[in-house]
Design an enzyme around this catalytic site. Structure first.
Site, PDB file in Angstrom:
ATOM      1  N   HIS A 117      96.201 118.233 -21.282  1.00 41.93           N
ATOM      2  CA  HIS A 117      95.886 117.929 -19.877  1.00 41.93           C
ATOM      3  C   HIS A 117      96.668 116.681 -19.471  1.00 41.93           C
ATOM      4  CE1 HIS A 117      93.344 115.766 -16.800  1.00 41.93           C
ATOM      5  NE2 HIS A 117      93.484 116.947 -16.219  1.00 41.93           N
ATOM      6  N   HIS A 169     100.590 111.351 -11.966  1.00 40.79           N
ATOM      7  CA  HIS A 169      99.240 111.716 -11.544  1.00 40.79           C
ATOM      8  C   HIS A 169      99.101 111.272 -10.094  1.00 40.79           C
ATOM      9  CE1 HIS A 169      94.669 111.815 -12.530  1.00 40.79           C
ATOM     10  NE2 HIS A 169      95.107 112.952 -12.028  1.00 40.79           N
TER      11      HIS A 169
END
Length: 596
Positions: A160, A204
């Site tokens: 992830h 991110h």
């Protein structure tokens, strides 16, 4: 009363320069079976000397040696070792040549004797062999599962936010964690794509994380994709790009991976197998069809509207630009092998929807827990043909992880984890994917792939016991070779104990603990535990050694996690790892496993 401890620290460069070097110190100790002593300073003005007890074979080992040498001989021949391996260790395929090879390696290591000088083992050699995890490890190290089933029939080692070096809010983005993940066998790499003018960055989004270029990530994946496993790598893209940059991304992907890239000519009605996809890379993301549908509609409306001659040339140019853009985005869509996307209706409806094409659905850990409470059977049914990806909830800003077993119980193939930290959940992930030779693909048990009228119910509690795992822990060794003698305690040798856990379906979960062995670098517990298992196919054996401290938190002495279906019976050397999952050089336990 137990003395106070010093804080847990590794060996510093200053420590290495004091006295003899670390390697010379190991040479002095050389064998894990030799005896010696350590001095500990008390209050800076007098010494306490503690003898290091000689590590001796447990009585069960002595009995096995006597049993298989038959005539009471002090040496075991290759044929006798072969019979021991076949009968006691249940390695029935062991050949005489294999036994001879083991003897040669042990004699060379222990006595530095050429392989032609001695062809038998004495009891100390035999014990050394049993404690050598590379010769006598707890699980098989080769791929042995059927790799010809569809991808949906496998648990897949999944990362992830694979580009993050630390927390989810402010850490650096880099290709380094991607490389480490691939080196450790991870098969699914996640990249978040964001536009920056004409560039594509990986970061991110909407955080303070510093970006890394998309092409740098792709190049690293190409170089390291198959260093640890030949089976396919899947890149999941969280795509926030404009159509122009989607076309650019498609060019980057095709030019980087060339023939390594796999994509079908049409949408898949069944996933291909890992075996058929060896050394191939696949893309999984949401197709950009919504954008194309809107632009196509706009174009149709424009064509039906009257145009002035003055607008004709401008409209023609716009049409050409749109066609070029549409072709570029179509090229991007064509590269997507595993189609992902959010359902048009509710999640419950999406699970029950029957389509010809197979697809991927993503759920947060919270969404999975909520759905599993009322629609567990639907999840299991969905994962028989389709792929389910589970990812950490957004509040895990420190890059912590959730318990993965709920996903595996429901057949979720991609249980996505943050790989950059450590913790008990990540130890379970490491344990699951030590199975099948560590290739990153573990075939799901039959209970999760059988026909619809026999669906496994993860909520079932009154399941019969299928088998009982008996675990005997004899002893541990190697800490004195891998740690400073004051690492655990400034004033005396460590006081080790071991905790053993079964992690799996709720009915099987259990915890056991050995007694504490005081002041001993080579603790001997000689204790046995039994674990009844209702679903052994999904069980993990987690082992953790701690060093007792009455006044502070117990120190960490090593851990490992092993898939129960993969355990090899008989005496086994079980190597321990540090908190991050890195294997210690010498620390291991001697254990015995038995299924009844």
């Amino acid at each position: 009363m137990k003395k106070s401890k010093k804080s847990q620290k590794g060996v510093t460069s200053k420590d290495k320069n004091k006295g003899m070097g670390k390697e010379k110190e190991r040479e002095k100790k050389s064998s894990s079976l030799e005896s010696g002593s350590y001095n500990y300073k008390m209050f800076s003005f007098f010494n306490r000397k503690f003898k290091i007890n000689e590590v001796e074979p447990p009585s069960d080992v002595n009995k096995a040696f006597s049993l298989f040498t038959e005539d009471g001989s002090t040496h075991m021949t290759a044929e006798q070792l072969r019979r021991f391996m076949a009968v006691h260790q249940c390695e029935v395929s062991t050949r005489l040549e294999d036994a001879q090879n083991i003897i040669e390696q042990v004699v060379n290591r222990r006595h530095h004797i050429t392989k032609f000088a001695r062809h038998t083992l004495n009891i100390e050699d035999f014990f050394y062999f049993l404690l050598s995890d590379d010769l006598n490890g707890p699980i098989r190290t080769q791929v042995h599962h059927d790799m010809s089933a569809p991808l949906s029939h496998y648990f897949i080692y999944t990362g992830h936010n694979s580009y993050l070096t630390g927390n989810q809010l402010s850490s650096d983005c880099s290709e380094v964690p991607i490389i480490k993940a691939l080196q450790n066998g991870v098969r699914v790499i996640e990249l978040d794509l964001w536009p920056s003018k004409d560039e594509i960055l990986v970061l991110h989004g909407r955080t303070l994380t510093t970006p890394v270029s998309f092409i740098q990530c792709l190049t690293s994946i190409k170089e390291y994709a198959f260093v640890s496993s030949p089976y396919p790598v899947i890149i999941t893209l969280e795509d926030h790009l404009t159509p122009e940059l989607q076309a650019k991304a498609a060019d980057m992907i095709t030019q980087t991976f060339e023939t390594m890239l796999y994509y079908p000519e049409s949408d898949l009605t069944e996933f291909p197998s890992p075996e058929s996809l060896k050394y191939r890379i696949m893309i999984s993301t949401k197709p950009p069809k919504e954008y194309l549908e809107v632009r196509s509609k706009d174009a149709s409306e424009d064509e039906s509207s009257p145009k002035d001659d003055s607008d004709a040339s401008e409209s023609d140019q716009e049409d050409e630009d749109f066609k070029s853009l549409q072709a570029g985005v179509s090229g991007y869509k064509r590269l997507i092998t595993i189609h992902a996307g959010k359902p048009k209706g509710s999640l419950k409806t999406a699970l029950k929807e029957v389509t010809d094409q197979v697809r991927r659905l993503s759920l947060s850990e919270h969404q999975l827990e909520k759905l599993a409470s009322s629609h567990g059977l639907d999840i299991v049914r969905f994962t028989q043909r389709n792929i389910l990806r589970v990812y950490p909830k957004g509040t895990r800003v420190t890059s912590s992880n959730y318990k993965p077993t709920i996903g595996w119980m429901h057949g979720a193939q991609m249980v996505a984890f943050n790989m950059q930290g450590y913790g008990k959940s990540l130890w379970l992930m490491h344990g699951m994917f030590r199975a099948n030779g560590g290739c990153g693909y573990v075939i799901k048990p039959d209970i999760l792939t059988r026909s619809a009228d026999e669906l496994f119910d993860p909520k079932a509690t009154l399941l019969p016991v299928q088998k009982t795992l008996k675990v005997k822990i004899y002893m541990g060794d190697g800490w004195r070779l891998d740690f400073k003698h004051t690492h655990f305690d400034a004033y005396s040798p460590p006081d080790f104990y071991t905790k053993i856990f079964i992690v799996g379906v709720p009915a099987d979960e259990a915890k056991k603990k050995t007694k504490i062995i005081e002041d001993d670098w080579c603790p001997v517990w000689d204790e046995e535990f039994s674990f009844p298992l209702t679903v052994p196919e999904l069980a993990l054996l987690r082992i953790e050694v701690r060093e007792y401290d009455i006044s502070e938190k117990d120190d960490f002495g090593g851990q490992t996690c092993l898939p129960v279906p993969e355990l090899r019976t008989g005496f086994r050397s079980v190597p321990l790892h540090d908190k991050k999952g890195v294997k210690h050089k010498n620390v291991r336990l001697l254990m015995r496993f038995e299924f009844v």
